[in-house]
Each structure stands twice: as structure tokens, then as C-alpha cells.
Write a protein that holds these residues in place. Structure first.
Motif, short mmCIF file in Angstrom:
data_model
loop_
_atom_site.label_atom_id
_atom_site.label_comp_id
_atom_site.label_asym_id
_atom_site.label_seq_id
_atom_site.Cartn_x
_atom_site.Cartn_y
_atom_site.Cartn_z
N ALA A 133 44.18 63.61 31.72
CA ALA A 133 44.24 62.28 32.05
C ALA A 133 44.02 61.41 30.88
O ALA A 133 43.04 61.42 29.98
N PHE A 134 44.75 60.42 31.02
CA PHE A 134 44.73 59.03 30.21
C PHE A 134 43.65 58.36 29.83
O PHE A 134 43.26 57.62 31.18
N ARG A 135 43.14 58.34 28.81
CA ARG A 135 41.83 57.18 28.84
C ARG A 135 41.92 56.45 27.40
O ARG A 135 42.32 57.19 26.32
N LEU A 136 41.64 55.34 27.36
CA LEU A 136 41.88 54.51 25.94
C LEU A 136 40.31 54.06 25.54
O LEU A 136 39.59 53.92 26.31
N ASP A 137 40.13 54.29 24.35
CA ASP A 137 38.83 54.11 23.83
C ASP A 137 38.66 52.61 23.57
O ASP A 137 38.76 52.30 22.30
N HIS A 160 47.24 56.87 35.93
CA HIS A 160 46.61 57.97 36.93
C HIS A 160 47.53 57.80 37.98
O HIS A 160 47.97 58.80 38.58
N MET A 161 47.89 56.63 38.73
CA MET A 161 48.76 56.60 39.70
C MET A 161 50.15 57.03 39.66
O MET A 161 50.61 57.98 40.39
N ARG A 162 50.75 56.70 38.26
CA ARG A 162 52.05 57.41 38.01
C ARG A 162 52.06 58.88 37.90
O ARG A 162 52.88 59.50 38.49
N CYS A 163 50.94 59.45 37.42
CA CYS A 163 50.90 60.93 37.09
C CYS A 163 50.46 61.64 38.30
O CYS A 163 51.06 62.70 38.88
N ARG A 164 49.95 60.86 39.30
CA ARG A 164 49.86 61.59 40.58
C ARG A 164 51.16 61.52 41.51
O ARG A 164 51.52 62.65 42.42
N LEU A 165 51.85 60.50 41.39
CA LEU A 165 53.24 60.39 42.25
C LEU A 165 54.36 61.16 41.50
O LEU A 165 55.04 61.75 42.16
N PRO A 201 53.75 63.15 31.81
CA PRO A 201 52.79 62.64 30.95
C PRO A 201 53.49 62.32 29.51
O PRO A 201 54.42 62.89 29.18
N TYR A 202 52.73 61.53 28.83
CA TYR A 202 53.20 61.20 27.39
C TYR A 202 52.42 61.80 26.49
O TYR A 202 51.48 62.65 26.82
N GLY A 203 52.96 61.87 25.11
CA GLY A 203 52.14 62.56 24.13
C GLY A 203 50.81 62.15 24.07
O GLY A 203 50.13 63.07 23.56
N ASP A 204 50.27 60.90 24.17
CA ASP A 204 48.75 60.60 24.13
C ASP A 204 48.10 61.28 25.28
O ASP A 204 46.81 61.17 25.12
N ARG A 214 57.36 47.10 27.04
CA ARG A 214 58.36 47.40 26.30
C ARG A 214 58.35 49.29 26.32
O ARG A 214 59.55 49.58 26.17
N ASN A 215 57.29 49.92 26.70
CA ASN A 215 57.40 51.35 26.79
C ASN A 215 58.11 51.56 28.06
O ASN A 215 59.14 52.43 27.98
N GLN A 216 58.03 50.80 28.87
CA GLN A 216 58.70 50.93 30.43
C GLN A 216 59.99 50.84 30.20
O GLN A 216 60.86 51.60 30.74
#
Length: 234
Positions: free
Chosen positions: A116-120, A134-139, A143-146, A207-209
Motif C-alpha cells: 500500500a502506498f504511503r507518503l512520509d 488506494h482506490m485505483r489499486c482496488r479497482l 502498482p508503481y515502483g514506489d 504529469r504522472n497521469q
């Protein structure tokens, strides 16, 4: 048993924490090898990796090629790919072990797992981005590299592994794996917010999207890389 592969480039400020999070699993015999593939760092990255007991490979900068070379050096049946600024939360190995056991025992088809993605970082923007991810990964697990990637060596080889792309090597591999061979693990990968702080959360996310959408449309990766403005520290 896991071989961990980390692509690094001028990562002395973050690599130590990334490696430290692997120590409990190494003590338990789950992590058996750590490979740090350095892409021409000019700081203390390779010294930190060497002092930590990692296998150090020096190569040209480019995360896709670095990860591929690290995988070629791996000696164990499971591979865990991490960014050098991503720290797995305490106890991550329990979720990883449960997932590996299910795959190894045939309780589920061969698959790769991501965290699961989390930012510090504190504030509304990082929490919103985490929720959207989280929503994107459920649908649609993409996953991305981070978010790290835990994958059986046989499956990694079967789909062709990481390609030597200038950007989006993580999306490229995830697409070849497909939805049915990707799973989300019940543990977090905590990543550095520095790119978002530097570029702005909204601008970086948009930009990522855009880059991901262009990749999906078949635009050459070299063209997308120019739009992406590769980060010197990535």
C-alpha cells in the motif's frame, strides 16, 4: 526466501532507512540477499550499501536497466524490488510471507504482490493522494515502483522482467503481468515526498497521469521521457 533488488542513484539520504527496514526479515532468514544497483552516484550511496553488507553493482543510470541487472544477480526464488527512498513498514514480512506461502503451496496462481502506498509527509495533499492511489489499486491493481514489487522469479522471467526503459518500467511490467497476476499486500511502503514537494502535489500527480495515459496510447517511451523530465536523483 527473498532477494531484494534496489535501484539507487545519489541516494545517500534515504538508502540507509530503506536497508534498515529489511534487517528484521534478514534476521528471520526471509531476506537472504540484498542487491543495490547503483546508477553512477557521486555521493556516498555505494559506501552505505557496502557497509550494510549488500551486493553492489555499478551500471549506467536508468531504473529499468538497473533493476534488470539486479535481478540477474539474484540467487533466491522470490524477488523484491524497491526504490531507494521507500521504507517498508514494521512487520511487512508477515504479509509478504503469507502471500509467498499461498503462491508456493498452490493456494493461488502465481502472482506478484505490491504494498500500500504511503507518503512520509503531513497534510491534506499526501493523504488525498494516498486515498486516490488506494482506490485505483482496488479497482485496477497497477502498482508503481514506489509501492515495491514482490514476485516469484519464475513469473518474473516468464513475463520478460524489467525492460531497459527510460521511464515507466514499472507500469510496463505491471501491464504484462495483468490484473489477475497482481495482488495488494496488507502492509505499507512509505516513500519520500520530495518529488511532490519540489514539483507540487497537483502538478506532479497530473504529469504522472498524463505520462501513463500516453503510454497506454502507445506513444514511444522516449517521447514520454522528455515530457516526464527525469529527476536527477531518481
Amino acid at each position: 526466501m527473498i532477494s531484494v533488488i534496489i535501484a539507487a542513484h545519489n541516494s545517500e539520504l534515504t538508502l540507509g532507512a530503506t536497508l534498515a527496514a529489511l534487517v528484521p526479515a534478514a534476521i528471520d532468514g526471509i531476506v537472504r540477499q540484498v542487491v543495490v544497483v547503483d546508477g553512477g552516484s557521486t555521493d556516498g550511496t555505494t559506501t552505505i550499501a557496502d557497509l550494510a553488507g549488500a551486493d553492489v553493482i555499478s551500471t549506467a543510470h536508468g531504473r529499468g536497466g538497473q533493476l534488470a541487472q539486479g535481478a540477474a544477480r539474484a540467487r533466491f526464488p522470490w524477488l523484491l524490488f524497491l526504490n531507494a527512498d521507500t521504507v517498508l513498514e514494521e512487520g511487512w514480512e508477515r504479509s509478504a510471507t503469507a502471500f509467498m506461502r499461498r503462491v508456493d503451496h498452490g493456494e493461488r496462481p502465481p502472482a506478484a504482490g505490491a504494498f500500500a502506498f504511503r507518503l512520509d509527509d503531513k497534510g491534506l495533499a499526501p493523504r488525498l493522494l494516498e486515498r486516490l492511489t488506494h482506490m485505483r489499486c482496488r479497482l485496477w491493481p497497477m502498482p508503481y515502483g514506489d509501492q515495491g514489487l514482490l514476485i516469484p522469479r519464475q513469473l518474473f522471467d516468464a513475463v520478460g522482467g524489467y525492460r531497459d526503459l527510460p521511464v515507466l518500467e514499472d507500469v510496463d511490467l505491471a501491464r504484462r503481468l495483468g490484473r489477475r497476476r497482481l495482488a495488494m499486500l496488507d502492509a505499507q511502503a512509505i516513500t519520500s515526498p520530495e518529488p511532490y514537494r519540489r514539483d507540487g502535489y497537483l502538478l506532479r500527480s497530473l504529469r504522472n497521469q498524463v505520462c501513463h495515459a500516453l503510454f497506454g496510447l502507445g506513444i514511444p517511451v522516449n517521447v514520454i521521457a522528455r515530457l516526464y523530465r527525469l529527476d536527477p536523483a531518481s
